[in-house]
Design a protein around this motif. Structure first.
Motif, PDB file in Angstrom:
ATOM      1  N   ALA A 273      -9.181 -37.082  34.477  1.00 29.57           N
ATOM      2  CA  ALA A 273      -9.311 -36.727  33.066  1.00 29.57           C
ATOM      3  C   ALA A 273      -9.543 -37.953  32.182  1.00 29.57           C
ATOM      4  CB  ALA A 273      -8.073 -35.963  32.591  1.00 29.57           C
ATOM      5  N   MET A 274      -8.932 -39.088  32.559  1.00 28.82           N
ATOM      6  CA  MET A 274      -9.099 -40.292  31.737  1.00 28.82           C
ATOM      7  C   MET A 274     -10.368 -41.070  32.101  1.00 28.82           C
ATOM      8  SD  MET A 274      -6.448 -43.157  33.258  1.00 28.82           S
ATOM      9  CE  MET A 274      -5.005 -42.120  33.185  1.00 28.82           C
ATOM     10  N   SER A 275     -10.997 -40.748  33.219  1.00 27.58           N
ATOM     11  CA  SER A 275     -12.138 -41.528  33.698  1.00 27.58           C
ATOM     12  C   SER A 275     -13.314 -41.587  32.723  1.00 27.58           C
ATOM     13  CB  SER A 275     -12.603 -41.001  35.060  1.00 27.58           C
ATOM     14  OG  SER A 275     -13.054 -39.670  34.973  1.00 27.58           O
ATOM     15  N   PRO A 276     -13.690 -40.493  32.015  1.00 32.12           N
ATOM     16  CA  PRO A 276     -14.817 -40.617  31.077  1.00 32.12           C
ATOM     17  C   PRO A 276     -14.564 -41.651  29.996  1.00 32.12           C
ATOM     18  CG  PRO A 276     -14.296 -38.306  31.466  1.00 32.12           C
ATOM     19  CD  PRO A 276     -13.201 -39.108  32.074  1.00 32.12           C
ATOM     20  N   TYR A 277     -13.327 -41.741  29.511  1.00 31.30           N
ATOM     21  CA  TYR A 277     -13.007 -42.676  28.450  1.00 31.30           C
ATOM     22  C   TYR A 277     -12.995 -44.115  28.969  1.00 31.30           C
ATOM     23  CZ  TYR A 277     -11.618 -38.335  26.220  1.00 31.30           C
ATOM     24  OH  TYR A 277     -11.628 -37.059  25.717  1.00 31.30           O
ATOM     25  N   ILE A 278     -12.416 -44.306  30.170  1.00 31.51           N
ATOM     26  CA  ILE A 278     -12.347 -45.647  30.740  1.00 31.51           C
ATOM     27  C   ILE A 278     -13.747 -46.186  31.041  1.00 31.51           C
ATOM     28  CG2 ILE A 278     -11.585 -46.995  32.736  1.00 31.51           C
ATOM     29  CD1 ILE A 278      -9.148 -45.182  32.905  1.00 31.51           C
TER      30      ILE A 278
END
Length: 306
Positions: A273-278
């Protein structure tokens, strides 16, 4: 884990949808920043657009009226920012942050009675036989009119900034508001109109999330897209076409992590879930080293007496 469950055609069509809210929000902020104003309230205007559009669509039964209400809601909220920064000359950063906090809180209050309700569906544009073309049809010709409006708006803003007198004036105000004022241009009026355009675009982006991408109302459902939009403007070097590519990058990564979750990849859901932002942040850091394209007056307060 079954990666064969990921349909490439549906994946590409899905990331076009995921990118659309970001296109609207970032394009509006690009115009605002071209006028020399930094509005950090994009997230707040998006979430207000989401609830205004959702509530209007539910009450009237018309998704298009919902999108119109979302644009109006975002524009009206942006007027608060314009009043604070252009009339009272308040700090732009602080005013933008306050706008986001206000939007998040007020939208939660307005949306209490709409939790769990499904909005009316916006029909796809009928392209006739084009929809039946293998691969290309489902990817490009099976979407709603708002998605195509987002792409058309990119073209329109690019043409306006590059070829029209209005674009020249907007860029002049962003580069040197004092020089533009000396030439007789109404700096405050021009910046206020740019801020309202940015608010309307952010509202449309928020409504696309609540009416199309995730057709329901949930408190805080914009989930940081407004902040990514702000970063995307810098990554794009204030150029509409690069902004479009950046939005598709974020949309593609977002859709990919959802597909990987569905395929049962052995990675914790929180990391996916956090991968797009990172990944988006890493790309921005690598590719946005050149700040020469930034408007020279960006973030600077205009004093009419100067």
């Amino acid at each position: 884990m079954d990666l064969s469950a990921i349909n490439p055609v549906l994946f590409v069509a899905g990331f076009l949808i995921a990118a659309t809210p970001l296109i609207f929000a970032a394009l509006g902020e690009l115009v605002v920043e071209k006028s020399g104003v930094l509005n950090l309230g994009v997230e707040g205007m998006m979430i207000m657009g989401a609830i205004c559009g959702f509530a209007t669509a539910v009450e009237t039964g018309s998704p298009l009226l919902g999108f119109a209400a979302a644009a109006l809601g975002g524009a009206l909220l942006s007027l608060l920012f314009a009043f604070l920064t252009q009339i009272t000359l308040a700090n732009q950063v602080a005013s933008g942050l306050a706008l986001t906090l206000f939007g998040l809180g007020f939208s939660a209050l307005l949306g209490q009675s709409y939790v769990g309700i499904k909005p009316p569906r916006l029909a796809e544009v009928n392209f006739g036989p084009l929809h039946d073309i293998p691969v290309i049809g489902p990817i490009l010709f099976s979407h709603d009119i708002i998605l195509y409006l987002g792409f058309a708006l990119v073209v329109a803003v690019w043409a306006m900034l590059k070829f029209t007198r209005a674009g020249l004036i907007l860029r002049a105000v962003g580069e040197s508001h004092d020089a533009a004022h000396a030439l007789g241009y109404k700096v405050v009026r021009i910046r206020t109109l740019a801020i309202m355009f940015g608010g309307a675009c952010a509202g449309l982006g928020g409504a696309y999330i609540s009416l199309i991408r995730v057709p329901q109302w949930t408190e805080g459902m914009t989930a940081g897209v407004g902040w990514i939009a702000l970063a995307l403007v810098v990554f794009a070097s204030w150029k509409p076409w690069r902004l479009l590519l950046g939005a598709y990058l974020f949309g593609g990564i977002t859709q990919l992590q959802l597909n990987l979750q569905g395929a049962g990849v052995a990675i914790p859901v929180e990391y996916l879930a956090m991968s797009p932002y990172i990944i988006t942040i890493l790309v921005l850091v690598v590719l946005s080293a050149d700040k020469s394209s930034a408007p020279a007056s960006l973030g600077r307060t205009f004093h009419a007496s100067s």
